[in-house]
Scaffold this motif. Sequence first.
Motif, PDB file in Angstrom:
ATOM      1  N   THR A   1     -12.989   1.572   1.395  1.00 52.91           N
ATOM      2  CA  THR A   1     -11.925   1.863   0.434  1.00 52.91           C
ATOM      3  C   THR A   1     -11.635   3.354   0.417  1.00 52.91           C
ATOM      4  N   VAL A   2     -10.347   3.689   0.433  1.00 45.38           N
ATOM      5  CA  VAL A   2      -9.937   5.092   0.335  1.00 45.38           C
ATOM      6  C   VAL A   2      -9.008   5.245  -0.865  1.00 45.38           C
ATOM      7  N   LEU A   3      -8.974   6.453  -1.406  1.00 44.69           N
ATOM      8  CA  LEU A   3      -8.129   6.771  -2.555  1.00 44.69           C
ATOM      9  C   LEU A   3      -6.876   7.492  -2.058  1.00 44.69           C
ATOM     10  N   THR A   4      -5.717   7.084  -2.539  1.00 44.55           N
ATOM     11  CA  THR A   4      -4.452   7.694  -2.118  1.00 44.55           C
ATOM     12  C   THR A   4      -3.899   8.596  -3.219  1.00 44.55           C
ATOM     13  N   ASN A   5      -2.776   9.248  -2.921  1.00 47.65           N
ATOM     14  CA  ASN A   5      -2.101  10.095  -3.908  1.00 47.65           C
ATOM     15  C   ASN A   5      -1.157   9.297  -4.805  1.00 47.65           C
ATOM     16  N   PHE A   6      -0.997   8.025  -4.510  1.00 50.82           N
ATOM     17  CA  PHE A   6      -0.062   7.186  -5.261  1.00 50.82           C
ATOM     18  C   PHE A   6      -0.730   6.574  -6.488  1.00 50.82           C
ATOM     19  N   SER A   7       0.064   6.349  -7.522  1.00 49.22           N
ATOM     20  CA  SER A   7      -0.455   5.575  -8.657  1.00 49.22           C
ATOM     21  C   SER A   7      -0.507   4.100  -8.287  1.00 49.22           C
ATOM     22  N   ALA A   8       0.424   3.687  -7.407  1.00 47.89           N
ATOM     23  CA  ALA A   8       0.431   2.324  -6.863  1.00 47.89           C
ATOM     24  C   ALA A   8       1.175   2.361  -5.539  1.00 47.89           C
ATOM     25  N   VAL A   9       0.648   1.666  -4.534  1.00 49.75           N
ATOM     26  CA  VAL A   9       1.272   1.613  -3.214  1.00 49.75           C
ATOM     27  C   VAL A   9       2.190   0.393  -3.162  1.00 49.75           C
ATOM     28  N   ASP A  10       3.459   0.618  -2.787  1.00 52.83           N
ATOM     29  CA  ASP A  10       4.421  -0.475  -2.729  1.00 52.83           C
ATOM     30  C   ASP A  10       4.733  -0.918  -1.303  1.00 52.83           C
ATOM     31  N   SER A  11       4.561  -0.015  -0.333  1.00 58.72           N
ATOM     32  CA  SER A  11       4.840  -0.320   1.077  1.00 58.72           C
ATOM     33  C   SER A  11       3.636   0.087   1.912  1.00 58.72           C
ATOM     34  N   LEU A  12       3.214  -0.816   2.812  1.00 62.19           N
ATOM     35  CA  LEU A  12       2.010  -0.556   3.605  1.00 62.19           C
ATOM     36  C   LEU A  12       2.162  -1.194   4.974  1.00 62.19           C
ATOM     37  N   LEU A  13       1.782  -0.433   6.012  1.00 61.88           N
ATOM     38  CA  LEU A  13       1.901  -0.920   7.378  1.00 61.88           C
ATOM     39  C   LEU A  13       0.914  -0.170   8.258  1.00 61.88           C
ATOM     40  N   GLU A  14       0.147  -0.898   9.069  1.00 63.81           N
ATOM     41  CA  GLU A  14      -0.717  -0.240  10.055  1.00 63.81           C
ATOM     42  C   GLU A  14       0.124   0.012  11.303  1.00 63.81           C
TER      43      GLU A  14
ATOM     44  N   VAL B   1      -4.702   3.754  11.359  1.00 63.98           N
ATOM     45  CA  VAL B   1      -3.671   4.671  10.856  1.00 63.98           C
ATOM     46  C   VAL B   1      -2.615   3.861  10.105  1.00 63.98           C
ATOM     47  N   LEU B   2      -2.388   4.224   8.838  1.00 64.63           N
ATOM     48  CA  LEU B   2      -1.481   3.468   7.983  1.00 64.63           C
ATOM     49  C   LEU B   2      -0.272   4.312   7.586  1.00 64.63           C
ATOM     50  N   ALA B   3       0.869   3.636   7.429  1.00 58.05           N
ATOM     51  CA  ALA B   3       2.044   4.234   6.802  1.00 58.05           C
ATOM     52  C   ALA B   3       2.132   3.640   5.404  1.00 58.05           C
ATOM     53  N   ALA B   4       2.114   4.505   4.380  1.00 55.40           N
ATOM     54  CA  ALA B   4       2.092   4.034   2.996  1.00 55.40           C
ATOM     55  C   ALA B   4       3.121   4.788   2.174  1.00 55.40           C
ATOM     56  N   GLY B   5       3.779   4.059   1.271  1.00 55.25           N
ATOM     57  CA  GLY B   5       4.777   4.676   0.414  1.00 55.25           C
ATOM     58  C   GLY B   5       4.857   3.993  -0.931  1.00 55.25           C
ATOM     59  N   ALA B   6       5.589   4.630  -1.842  1.00 52.41           N
ATOM     60  CA  ALA B   6       5.736   4.083  -3.192  1.00 52.41           C
ATOM     61  C   ALA B   6       7.145   4.358  -3.688  1.00 52.41           C
ATOM     62  N   THR B   7       7.603   3.531  -4.621  1.00 51.59           N
ATOM     63  CA  THR B   7       8.950   3.681  -5.161  1.00 51.59           C
ATOM     64  C   THR B   7       9.033   4.766  -6.225  1.00 51.59           C
ATOM     65  N   ASP B   8       7.886   5.347  -6.611  1.00 50.00           N
ATOM     66  CA  ASP B   8       7.887   6.394  -7.634  1.00 50.00           C
ATOM     67  C   ASP B   8       7.213   7.681  -7.147  1.00 50.00           C
ATOM     68  N   PHE B   9       7.067   7.829  -5.817  1.00 44.32           N
ATOM     69  CA  PHE B   9       6.398   9.002  -5.257  1.00 44.32           C
ATOM     70  C   PHE B   9       7.110   9.377  -3.957  1.00 44.32           C
ATOM     71  N   PRO B  10       7.472  10.654  -3.768  1.00 40.84           N
ATOM     72  CA  PRO B  10       8.265  11.033  -2.587  1.00 40.84           C
ATOM     73  C   PRO B  10       7.482  10.977  -1.281  1.00 40.84           C
ATOM     74  N   GLY B  11       8.177  10.549  -0.224  1.00 44.03           N
ATOM     75  CA  GLY B  11       7.636  10.624   1.126  1.00 44.03           C
ATOM     76  C   GLY B  11       6.844   9.417   1.570  1.00 44.03           C
ATOM     77  N   LEU B  12       6.895   9.187   2.891  1.00 39.18           N
ATOM     78  CA  LEU B  12       6.073   8.159   3.530  1.00 39.18           C
ATOM     79  C   LEU B  12       4.850   8.845   4.114  1.00 39.18           C
ATOM     80  N   GLN B  13       3.675   8.528   3.609  1.00 39.83           N
ATOM     81  CA  GLN B  13       2.456   9.200   4.039  1.00 39.83           C
ATOM     82  C   GLN B  13       1.798   8.453   5.194  1.00 39.83           C
ATOM     83  N   ILE B  14       1.352   9.213   6.189  1.00 45.01           N
ATOM     84  CA  ILE B  14       0.611   8.665   7.320  1.00 45.01           C
ATOM     85  C   ILE B  14      -0.860   8.940   7.064  1.00 45.01           C
ATOM     86  N   ILE B  15      -1.619   7.885   6.817  1.00 47.63           N
ATOM     87  CA  ILE B  15      -3.000   7.996   6.349  1.00 47.63           C
ATOM     88  C   ILE B  15      -3.965   7.637   7.469  1.00 47.63           C
TER      89      ILE B  15
END
Length: 453
Positions: free
Chosen positions: A156-169, A174-188
């Motif tokens: 388990t890893v902790l992200t900068n998002f309060s909740a992740v809405d979009s997730l894709l390996e 290596v994951l692409a993660a994003g949220a509807t209330d946080f700017p940018g698509l993060q590559i984790i």
Amino acid sequence: MNTPATANESNIVSINVGGRIFQTTKQTLTLAGTDSPLSKLATESSTRFLDRDPALFSVLLYILRTGNLPARSTSFSVRDLIEESRHYGIEPFLIDSLSNPSQFEAFDLRKSRVLRLNGRDSPSTIAPTVNAGGGLHVAHGSKITSFDWSLRRKSTVLTNFSAVDSLLEISPGVLAAGATDFPGLQIIDLEKGGSVRTALNWEDVATSTVQGVGSSSEFLFASFESSRRNSNSVMVYDLSTLLPVLELDRGSDSSAIPSTKLRWIGSCNLLMVSGSHASPSGVSGHVRFWDVRSRNMVCEINEREDCFADVTVSENLSAVFKVGVSSGEVFYTDLRGLGGGKEGDRWVCLGEERKRSLNERKGVGCKIESYGDHVFCSKGDGIELWSEVITGLVGNARRDVLEERVFRKNSFVAGSGENKVTGLVFGGSRMFVTRKDQQAVEVWQSSSRGVSM
């Protein structure tokens, strides 16, 4: 008088495993790779004896020969098979056999395991692993929990998002993660404890939020919406360099609906994007098909009456499927007929299409996904399975000419009294299901093909 061995006889290898004699060929043993003790047996001329479990060895030998699990594997635990495959250095063969989509039998799915999550948050989105099929990433709250192909190792890893809405390996670990209330698509990067390699943004709107993600073998697709919600766009990135390539599907007024589902159709080289919006006058939306290389929109379906609650595409069935937000019924439209016909005539109802009121919301929250030759649609706590019935034509001839197609519905888990289904994802030979207010993920597999989890 000794007779010389024939070429066929000299190719046969006999192995004593725990007192049981097995015969195979040198070619089969060398498939295990040069570092495996099995390939070394092919070159030995002395007595070949292995002090191991013969029953487990027979399963692994079958996998080497065919690439598939034998039916008798159901009597073994996956833990025993993992340990034995590692001893012989052939764990990748076991992974492929367990996660091979050919092992997926839609009509024989049974709940085999429940993956418990730490914390109080229910899954917001889930994503299968890309290569070692059968693994899973689960976003719950600000955390992402990953399970390997055996579903026994998790991190388990902790992200900068309060909740992740979009997730894709996008590549292993290596994951692409994003949220509807946080700017940018993060590559984790999971191998580095969840550190962020980079953040991708809509080029001219640095505060844009992510509405959906998708990918092909070449590209990463991300749907962005501006912080003021008055413009949106789909950005296309090079999957290897993550550099922006082009922009599609731009909407520049307050009525523009952002696309929330992005699906690549490899057989047509098209990107399907879809999005919907609820207002006092009803639910409206769009389904668009883009040729990425030419930057042209090939087709657009504007949804007004009985707009989709969810939509998916099946390359195997050459069709797009939706579940109507008003009726709750499943509809399809043939991929080959997208360019013609009246917009209202494109959709064909698979169930009993009844006169419906636009005030009804029978399909709210329903999810629809395709996998292989089947379409799965959640209805409350249950799931419908739709399959095409082949009539009159043999093989793929039915794909050559547009004609009325027949689909049959099978239901399972219906009326079980469990919580409402909130997510459906498929990977390898497994179906993963999430439910409302449950801090867990259900794993569904074929009872006749899988091993004990």
